[in-house]
Motif scaffolding. Structure first.
Motif, PDB file in Angstrom:
ATOM      1  N   CYS A   5       0.834  -1.215   0.000  1.00  0.00           N
ATOM      2  CA  CYS A   5       0.000   0.000   0.000  1.00  0.00           C
ATOM      3  C   CYS A   5       0.860   1.254   0.000  1.00  0.00           C
ATOM      4  O   CYS A   5       0.592   2.202  -0.741  1.00  0.00           O
ATOM      5  N   LEU A   6       1.882   1.265   0.831  1.00  0.00           N
ATOM      6  CA  LEU A   6       2.777   2.426   0.885  1.00  0.00           C
ATOM      7  C   LEU A   6       3.511   2.618  -0.431  1.00  0.00           C
ATOM      8  O   LEU A   6       3.682   3.740  -0.901  1.00  0.00           O
ATOM      9  N   MET A   7       3.944   1.524  -1.017  1.00  0.00           N
ATOM     10  CA  MET A   7       4.666   1.598  -2.278  1.00  0.00           C
ATOM     11  C   MET A   7       3.770   2.192  -3.374  1.00  0.00           C
ATOM     12  O   MET A   7       4.212   3.030  -4.155  1.00  0.00           O
ATOM     13  N   LEU A   8       2.523   1.795  -3.397  1.00  0.00           N
ATOM     14  CA  LEU A   8       1.611   2.318  -4.411  1.00  0.00           C
ATOM     15  C   LEU A   8       1.340   3.810  -4.199  1.00  0.00           C
ATOM     16  O   LEU A   8       1.207   4.558  -5.165  1.00  0.00           O
ATOM     17  N   LEU A   9       1.292   4.260  -2.946  1.00  0.00           N
ATOM     18  CA  LEU A   9       1.065   5.678  -2.674  1.00  0.00           C
ATOM     19  C   LEU A   9       2.240   6.536  -3.108  1.00  0.00           C
ATOM     20  O   LEU A   9       2.070   7.689  -3.481  1.00  0.00           O
ATOM     21  N   VAL A  10       3.439   5.986  -3.073  1.00  0.00           N
ATOM     22  CA  VAL A  10       4.625   6.741  -3.474  1.00  0.00           C
ATOM     23  C   VAL A  10       4.611   7.023  -4.974  1.00  0.00           C
ATOM     24  O   VAL A  10       5.176   8.015  -5.431  1.00  0.00           O
ATOM     25  N   LEU A  11       3.925   6.195  -5.742  1.00  0.00           N
ATOM     26  CA  LEU A  11       3.889   6.371  -7.185  1.00  0.00           C
ATOM     27  C   LEU A  11       3.052   7.576  -7.620  1.00  0.00           C
ATOM     28  O   LEU A  11       3.172   8.036  -8.746  1.00  0.00           O
ATOM     29  N   VAL A  12       2.206   8.078  -6.735  1.00  0.00           N
ATOM     30  CA  VAL A  12       1.357   9.223  -7.058  1.00  0.00           C
ATOM     31  C   VAL A  12       2.185  10.495  -6.899  1.00  0.00           C
ATOM     32  O   VAL A  12       2.669  10.801  -5.815  1.00  0.00           O
ATOM     33  N   LYS A  13       2.347  11.238  -7.975  1.00  0.00           N
ATOM     34  CA  LYS A  13       3.205  12.431  -7.954  1.00  0.00           C
ATOM     35  C   LYS A  13       2.485  13.691  -7.490  1.00  0.00           C
ATOM     36  O   LYS A  13       3.083  14.553  -6.880  1.00  0.00           O
ATOM     37  N   ASP A  14       1.191  13.814  -7.780  1.00  0.00           N
ATOM     38  CA  ASP A  14       0.423  14.982  -7.358  1.00  0.00           C
ATOM     39  C   ASP A  14       0.175  14.886  -5.845  1.00  0.00           C
ATOM     40  O   ASP A  14      -0.442  13.933  -5.373  1.00  0.00           O
ATOM     41  N   ASN A  15       0.647  15.869  -5.096  1.00  0.00           N
ATOM     42  CA  ASN A  15       0.567  15.813  -3.638  1.00  0.00           C
ATOM     43  C   ASN A  15      -0.870  15.813  -3.118  1.00  0.00           C
ATOM     44  O   ASN A  15      -1.181  15.105  -2.165  1.00  0.00           O
ATOM     45  N   PHE A  16      -1.755  16.594  -3.729  1.00  0.00           N
ATOM     46  CA  PHE A  16      -3.146  16.618  -3.274  1.00  0.00           C
ATOM     47  C   PHE A  16      -3.809  15.261  -3.484  1.00  0.00           C
ATOM     48  O   PHE A  16      -4.476  14.738  -2.591  1.00  0.00           O
ATOM     49  N   LYS A  17      -3.623  14.672  -4.668  1.00  0.00           N
ATOM     50  CA  LYS A  17      -4.206  13.358  -4.928  1.00  0.00           C
ATOM     51  C   LYS A  17      -3.632  12.319  -3.973  1.00  0.00           C
ATOM     52  O   LYS A  17      -4.361  11.474  -3.448  1.00  0.00           O
ATOM     53  N   ALA A  18      -2.333  12.390  -3.738  1.00  0.00           N
ATOM     54  CA  ALA A  18      -1.701  11.432  -2.825  1.00  0.00           C
ATOM     55  C   ALA A  18      -2.237  11.594  -1.404  1.00  0.00           C
ATOM     56  O   ALA A  18      -2.441  10.606  -0.692  1.00  0.00           O
ATOM     57  N   LEU A  19      -2.485  12.840  -0.996  1.00  0.00           N
ATOM     58  CA  LEU A  19      -3.063  13.089   0.323  1.00  0.00           C
ATOM     59  C   LEU A  19      -4.452  12.469   0.423  1.00  0.00           C
ATOM     60  O   LEU A  19      -4.787  11.829   1.421  1.00  0.00           O
ATOM     61  N   MET A  20      -5.251  12.610  -0.621  1.00  0.00           N
ATOM     62  CA  MET A  20      -6.591  12.033  -0.625  1.00  0.00           C
ATOM     63  C   MET A  20      -6.539  10.501  -0.675  1.00  0.00           C
ATOM     64  O   MET A  20      -7.280   9.824   0.043  1.00  0.00           O
ATOM     65  N   TYR A  21      -5.652   9.945  -1.500  1.00  0.00           N
ATOM     66  CA  TYR A  21      -5.502   8.490  -1.568  1.00  0.00           C
ATOM     67  C   TYR A  21      -5.034   7.938  -0.228  1.00  0.00           C
ATOM     68  O   TYR A  21      -5.427   6.844   0.176  1.00  0.00           O
TER      69      TYR A  21
END
Length: 149
Positions: A5-21
């Protein structure tokens, strides 16, 4: 599972989207704790599987909260801050919570068996954590969308 799960979250580059995910991942951890407890009470899963699933669920909720969430929150809000202090603060409250739970069980809820206590605690975690996560997600979505406009 948690590392995936953590690894998949690191792949998101947009900080807002990553915060929501990240909020979604935390929410799903709380939901998993509640659903696994319900499944155990319905005798759909064994006690071993219940403990395993609630353990994974709490880690899925806690680890992203205490690591990536603070980094992405700081990156999204662009506030001058220190992630180390936030992590320390979350850890301190986590330890305080652990001690409080043990003290409550030993002195406030002596009549409950450990299974009943763990069941009630799992439901409380699922409800309070799930609702709190949804409220936090809504707060950040509103606040950051308003700042963009």
């Amino acid at each position: 599972i948690v590392l995936l799960c953590l690894m998949l979250l690191v792949l998101v580059k947009d900080n807002f989207k990553a915060l929501m995910y990240n909020h979604v991942a935390i929410f799903l951890g709380f939901v998993m704790a509640g659903l696994s407890t319900w499944a155990f009470q319905q005798e759909m899963i064994s006690a071993y599987l219940w403990i395993l699933m609630t353990g994974i669920a709490t880690y899925v909720a806690y680890i992203p909260f205490n690591t990536i969430l603070f980094d992405r929150m700081i990156a999204t809000t662009r506030e001058a801050s220190n992630v180390g202090f936030l992590i320390y603060l979350a850890d301190a409250f986590g330890y305080l919570g652990s001690v409080s739970v043990l003290l409550y069980k030993d002195f406030g809820a002596r009549d409950l068996s450990w299974v009943e206590f763990f069941t009630q605690s799992s439901y409380a975690l699922a409800w309070v954590g799930g609702i709190g996560t949804l409220l936090a997600m809504g707060y950040f979505a509103r606040k950051l969308k308003a700042e963009k406009s």
